[in-house]
Design an enzyme around this catalytic site. Structure first.
Site, mmCIF file in Angstrom:
data_model
loop_
_atom_site.group_PDB
_atom_site.id
_atom_site.type_symbol
_atom_site.label_atom_id
_atom_site.label_comp_id
_atom_site.label_asym_id
_atom_site.label_seq_id
_atom_site.Cartn_x
_atom_site.Cartn_y
_atom_site.Cartn_z
ATOM 1 N N LEU A 42 0.823 -1.214 0.000
ATOM 2 C CA LEU A 42 0.000 0.000 0.000
ATOM 3 C C LEU A 42 0.852 1.258 0.000
ATOM 4 O O LEU A 42 0.533 2.242 -0.653
ATOM 5 C CB LEU A 42 -0.941 0.008 1.206
ATOM 6 C CG LEU A 42 -2.055 -1.037 1.217
ATOM 7 C CD1 LEU A 42 -2.868 -0.928 2.498
ATOM 8 C CD2 LEU A 42 -2.961 -0.870 0.000
ATOM 9 N N GLY A 46 9.390 5.144 3.892
ATOM 10 C CA GLY A 46 10.586 5.969 3.909
ATOM 11 C C GLY A 46 11.720 5.446 4.763
ATOM 12 O O GLY A 46 12.262 6.158 5.588
ATOM 13 N N GLY A 47 12.120 4.203 4.582
ATOM 14 C CA GLY A 47 13.242 3.657 5.318
ATOM 15 C C GLY A 47 12.888 2.993 6.627
ATOM 16 O O GLY A 47 13.769 2.584 7.382
ATOM 17 N N PHE A 48 11.603 2.857 6.943
ATOM 18 C CA PHE A 48 11.188 2.208 8.179
ATOM 19 C C PHE A 48 10.305 0.987 7.939
ATOM 20 O O PHE A 48 9.762 0.429 8.873
ATOM 21 C CB PHE A 48 10.451 3.201 9.081
ATOM 22 C CG PHE A 48 11.383 4.161 9.767
ATOM 23 C CD1 PHE A 48 11.960 3.849 10.989
ATOM 24 C CD2 PHE A 48 11.708 5.361 9.177
ATOM 25 C CE1 PHE A 48 12.827 4.719 11.612
ATOM 26 C CE2 PHE A 48 12.579 6.242 9.794
ATOM 27 C CZ PHE A 48 13.141 5.922 11.017
ATOM 28 N N ASP A 165 -1.604 15.181 10.958
ATOM 29 C CA ASP A 165 -1.566 15.080 9.495
ATOM 30 C C ASP A 165 -2.976 14.953 8.924
ATOM 31 O O ASP A 165 -3.254 14.084 8.097
ATOM 32 C CB ASP A 165 -0.705 13.895 9.061
ATOM 33 C CG ASP A 165 -0.258 14.008 7.605
ATOM 34 O OD1 ASP A 165 -0.334 15.122 7.046
ATOM 35 O OD2 ASP A 165 0.151 12.993 7.023
#
Length: 723
Positions: A42, A46-48, A165
């Site tokens: 989905l 970002g790198g996690f 957000d």
């Protein structure tokens, strides 16, 4: 199909029978923790890790969302902190998920050295997608949104959680059949396929209709582990200044975001774009974007929610609710109002017991009578959907049934003037070659390699994707920027890509290896454009810091900074001989400098709004400029005189591009249209339509046979110029 759980796998989808991933050779997990079958990615966090769509085989393949923690961080402290925060996220979701408008936590566990949490999957569509279908919401819709969202915000704020957000993409409307089933009743035998097509059912509470998603495990991790203290968490345009500047967030911060979301839905204008142009100045003039009248009451509420100063905003969801006096209890018990009924916006809407809130004495005087809700059929409330559906159906039918003959008959026998919808339908089917979808957010920029075989796309999802232009296949994804990527450009030999980002850096990438070569740092605000010099030795970059910088490509050293613009520099371009560099700006002007000396040569004035992009003709004699004033201007480079203004767009022009032989000029913008012009006389050649939202970028192949475009709708479209 089965999805590979290696977070670095470039193409994770595999046939069911595979034991190892056909892309990365990692062992495939058929059932995660014995009963979650992962079928699709989905989003990339970002790198996690990644977020996946899965099916629970123990619950008749009920769909769910699986979040994976696979942090790429350096040091034991960072890793332990990432794990700690992921666990805290799971605990927070477990507590908050008891609310009917927040996804429920289903499981939390470790497997194969990764941590996972499993959440309820919300069947439906987010309000951003709904906005794309409807163009804009009305006041009644916004009041309904407040009625749904304010209680859940009050709930999370009381539990010490700030969402941070809120935007249309993170507000979901449940599909009718899932919504009915969720509330304990049987779904209809033939549920509607569009989430907002639902019959009013008085026995169903209205609040469960809207769900608040994405409570930000990855954003929390990124801010705390990977970045410096005070890192921004949220989305530009929707997030208030205290979040953007210092990373601080309070209940009033979420209310600003809800106000910005309401503005976007009311007007169809993206707060992100206004923020990139005007910073927080847009909140003082938001009313000028309204295309419909709203009541004084709602206007005053949005005014206060959008205050730049947090102390001037509402401090709680309860305050907003109390002022609007919505027909639902803030504590979470909804009224028995039928789902999707529309309140009359021009008068006060009282709660069921007709009692005024304690603070009503401070509110403007309003009629005291109670007003009932008015339910309207969908085809009356949203007539544009019906019209669009009919037009699309007619267009497809005409193309299928010998388009040329049918069009000729309709053109000359039925319509005295060629109907626009027939022309657009035929043009779109003739010229649209393919659509590339893979980014999870706006595609801000595209570039085509000199050989015409490769396309690069840059997105606000922080990635650059490389595509095979002939087949449409994704070759690889380049990651490394910490904020949205705004611009991308190929070097003249096609071996290097430069990318500019809101994170204030420019990155150079080796295309063949997919590796980062170097990061250029020096700008003090977001990078807005990048371009290579013709001699392949210099890179130019423009920035919101009002400057243009020149960089040595061999060493990465900054050569010089060009100053003179009084506002954000939006676009930069080298003349074909490399001797002149031009830049457009929010200050409505274009400046020309001598590349070698940095001397300012002249300023071009004529636009009435932001100059959004500039481009030289291949012979270097003409400079074209696109503007938010809806025009394109052509300038004589030798004397700086404007010699033609091209008009035709109905909204801001965001991108322009010349074909290699200068016989065609393409432009695109907020009106969702691509227009092709004859630059010699300014005549419009044709209009191409197909994107669902504003178009950010256009680019020609060097042979002029293909045009590519990218859009806020998250796609790249490839168009044939010769059908």
């Amino acid at each position: 199909m089965l999805c590979c759980l290696n977070p670095d796998c470039p193409n994770p989808i595999n046939p069911d029978g595979n034991q190892y991933c056909q892309s990365c050779s990692a062992p495939l997990t058929y059932l995660l923790r014995g009963h979650y079958r992962v079928i699709k990615v989905l989003s990339d966090e970002g790198g996690f890790g990644r977020t996946y769509l899965a099916e629970d085989v123990d619950k008749l393949n009920e769909r769910c969302v699986v979040k994976q923690l696979a942090p790429k961080v350096q040091g034991t402290w960072a890793l332990n902190k990432a794990i700690e925060l992921f666990k805290e996220e799971a605990k927070r979701l477990q507590e908050l998920g008891r609310h009917s408008q927040i996804p429920t936590l289903l499981a939390y566990f470790e497997q194969d050295s990764y941590l996972y949490l499993v959440q309820e999957y919300i069947e439906g569509q987010n309000l951003f997608k709904e906005l794309q279908q409807r163009s804009q919401f009305n006041e009644a819709d916004i009041r309904e949104l407040f009625m749904y969202v304010l209680p859940v915000l009050n709930f999370i704020h009381e539990h010490g959680v700030i969402h941070r957000d809120i935007k249309p993409q993170n507000i979901m409307r449940r599909a009718y059949y899932q919504y009915r089933n969720y509330r304990g009743t049987n779904p209809p035998s033939n549920p509607p396929s569009i989430p907002n097509l639902r019959e009013p059912t008085s026995g169903i509470p209205a609040q469960g209709d809207i769900v608040l998603i994405d409570f930000g495990a990855s954003k929390q991790l990124t801010a705390t582990v990977q970045s410096k203290p005070g890192t921004t968490i949220g989305s530009f345009g929707y997030s208030p200044i205290e979040q953007i500047n210092g990373g601080e967030a309070y209940p009033a911060s979420d209310l600003f975001s809800l106000g910005a979301t309401s503005f976007h839905l009311l007007t169809g204008v993206s707060p992100f774009q206004l923020w990139t142009e005007y910073g927080y100045g847009w909140v003082n003039s938001w009313r000028q974007h309204l295309k419909q009248q709203i009541s004084q009451e709602l206007g005053e509420v949005l005014d206060k929610m959008l205050k730049k100063d947090i102390n001037q905003r509402y401090q709680s969801a309860e305050e907003v609710h109390r002022y609007l006096n919505l027909g639902v209890n803030l504590g979470g018990t909804p009224s028995t109002m039928p789902s999707r009924q529309i309140p009359l916006p021009s008068v006060s809407l009282h709660s069921a017991n007709n009692k005024q809130p304690a603070s009503s004495k401070n509110k403007p005087t309003k009629p005291k009578s109670t007003v009932k809700f008015l339910a309207l059929p969908l085809f009356i409330r949203q007539p544009t959907k019906l019209i669009k559906s009919v037009l699309v159906t007619v267009g497809v039918l005409l193309v299928t049934l010998a388009a040329t003959q049918v069009y000729g008959y309709m053109r000359y026998k039925v319509f005295p003037v060629a109907p626009v919808f027939l022309i657009n339908s035929l043009q779109s089917s003739t010229f649209l070659k393919q659509t590339l979808a893979g980014h999870s957010s706006y595609v801000m920029s595209i570039a085509i390699a000199p050989d015409g075989k490769t396309l690069a796309s840059a997105s606000s999802d922080k990635t650059i994707k490389i595509w095979n232009l002939d087949t449409g296949d994704e070759i690889r994804t380049l990651k490394g920027h910490t904020e949205g990527v705004v611009k991308v450009a190929f070097s003249q030999d096609g071996r290097i890509i430069a990318s500019g980002s809101n994170d204030r850096t420019i990155k150079l990438w080796d295309i063949a290896k997919g590796e980062e070569i170097r990061t250029l740092k020096g700008h003090t605000d977001g990078v807005t454009d990048v371009t290579f010099s013709p001699d392949k030795k210099t890179l130019a970059s423009s920035s919101s810091d009002k400057t243009v910088k020149l960089w040595n490509l061999t060493t990465g050293a900054e050569i010089r900074t060009l100053k003179g613009h009084t506002s954000r520099v939006t676009s930069v371009a080298f003349s074909p001989d490399g001797e002149v560099i031009a830049a457009g700006s929010n200050d409505k002007t274009i400046k020309l400098w001598n590349t070698s000396t940095g001397e300012e040569l002249r300023t071009l004035k004529g636009h009435n709004d932001t100059v959004t992009q500039i481009a030289f003709t291949p012979d270097g004699n003409t400079l074209a400029s696109g503007s938010a004033d809806r025009t394109i201007k052509l300038w004589n480079v030798a004397n700086g005189q404007e010699y033609r203004t091209i008009k035709g767009h109905t909204d801001a022009v965001w991108s322009i591009a010349f074909s290699f032989d200068s016989t065609m000029l393409a432009s695109a913008g907020s009106d969702k249209m691509i227009k092709l012009w004859n630059p010699f006389n300014g005549d419009e050649i044709r209009t191409l339509q197909g994107h669902d939202s504003r178009i950010w970028s256009v680019a020609f192949t060097t042979d002029g046979r293909t045009l590519a475009s990218s859009s806020e709708d998250g796609t790249v479209k490839i168009w044939r110029m010769t059908p």
